[in-house]
Design an enzyme around this catalytic site. Sequence first.
Site, PDB file in Angstrom:
ATOM      1  N   TYR A  19       0.843  -1.293  -0.068  1.00 56.25           N
ATOM      2  CA  TYR A  19      -0.005  -0.154   0.022  1.00 56.25           C
ATOM      3  C   TYR A  19       0.790   1.360  -0.091  1.00 56.25           C
ATOM      4  CZ  TYR A  19      -3.012   3.878   1.647  1.00 56.25           C
ATOM      5  OH  TYR A  19      -3.556   5.156   1.556  1.00 56.25           O
ATOM      6  N   GLU A  53      -3.729   7.452  -3.683  1.00 58.45           N
ATOM      7  CA  GLU A  53      -3.157   6.142  -3.281  1.00 58.45           C
ATOM      8  C   GLU A  53      -3.181   4.969  -4.325  1.00 58.45           C
ATOM      9  OE1 GLU A  53      -5.776   5.169   0.091  1.00 58.45           O
ATOM     10  OE2 GLU A  53      -6.963   3.815  -1.212  1.00 58.45           O
TER      11      GLU A  53
END
Length: 380
Positions: free
Chosen positions: A101, A189
């Site tokens: 991530y 993201e």
Amino acid sequence: MKIHEYQAKEILSHYEIPVTKEVLCYTVAEVQTAAEQLGFPVVVKAQVLTGGRGKAGGVKLVRNADEATAAAEKILGMDIKGYTVKKVLVAQGVSFVSEIYAGITIDRNTKSAVFMVSREGGVEIEEVAKDNPDAILKFTVDPDLGMAPFFARKIAFALFDDLKLVNQASDLFQKLYKVFIDADASLVEINPLVVTSDNKLLALDGKMTFDDNASFRQPVILALNEPSEDEIKEIDAKTKGLTYIRLDGSIGCMVNGAGLAMATMDMIKLYGGEPANFLDIGGSSNPQKVIDAMNLILSDKGVKVVMINIFGGITRCDDVAKGLIAALEQIKITIPIVIRLSGTNSKEGLEILKKANLPTVETMSEAAQKAISLSEDFLR
């Protein structure tokens, strides 16, 4: 403002961040063609402006034409958290060895951007934060230095031991930060950012949200906007001089002034009720605003009672009363109304309402309790 995954990945690609080969499709036939062109396996992913697509069944890995057809038929038209899937992204299947991530958002405590990374990619970051917060590494970005090469390498070394991956990640993180700054984003993201079987980094998914206050200088980003039904109402309200935000309760609120609107919602919550909206009609004495506000409140089918709480300063209570009566003459209202007027010309306003046989109360707490009681009676 939010955008879809396919739009976010187009932006990432523009900044030379590697993404999967993919095709946006609107029909089952288009999915079939795209899957054949990309070559199996492929992933069919619902494109909606909400999370949890995978859990809802909106993401399917398919290995042949029959599976692609079945996935498209199931996903197109699916409801995911109130959003109807009208388009899907068909992406090339990728073999990978690990998921990361990587994301950037605003930390209001440090008044800076914060770069967050985790080795536990591929799942919702909120779940990681809840179950294993130590798995998320946070790096505050100096606004003067930005994502300097040495800082990007520091983050990369926190994730990888392989120097080849560190170099790739360092370059990618600098580009990701540039996206964040250039686009006036509030969140950028990649989840997951995968390490492929040939030891390369690849963005399998992308998510971006942007600061609405900066939209005037982001025409390209603004052109990507696909407002939801509630957002369309908010935009329409703004053009009429109203500030409106829909909530999930049953008590519609019409208030003048943001502070009083917040206090009204707090009062409703205090006595066990749930507000259906935030609605500030502002400081004007224009009766048309009351008509527009009432139409807006009643457009929400979840509203079971309307609570009107006006403190007259610039806003004159008699004008609000006249606007309310005009609204009731134009709109068929089948739910109860509770009205509290106080301040400038409140005596005249209350007299107007009394003549129209409309119910009034003296205090805000009384109004909240009566509204809750009426909404409960209505639900019975």
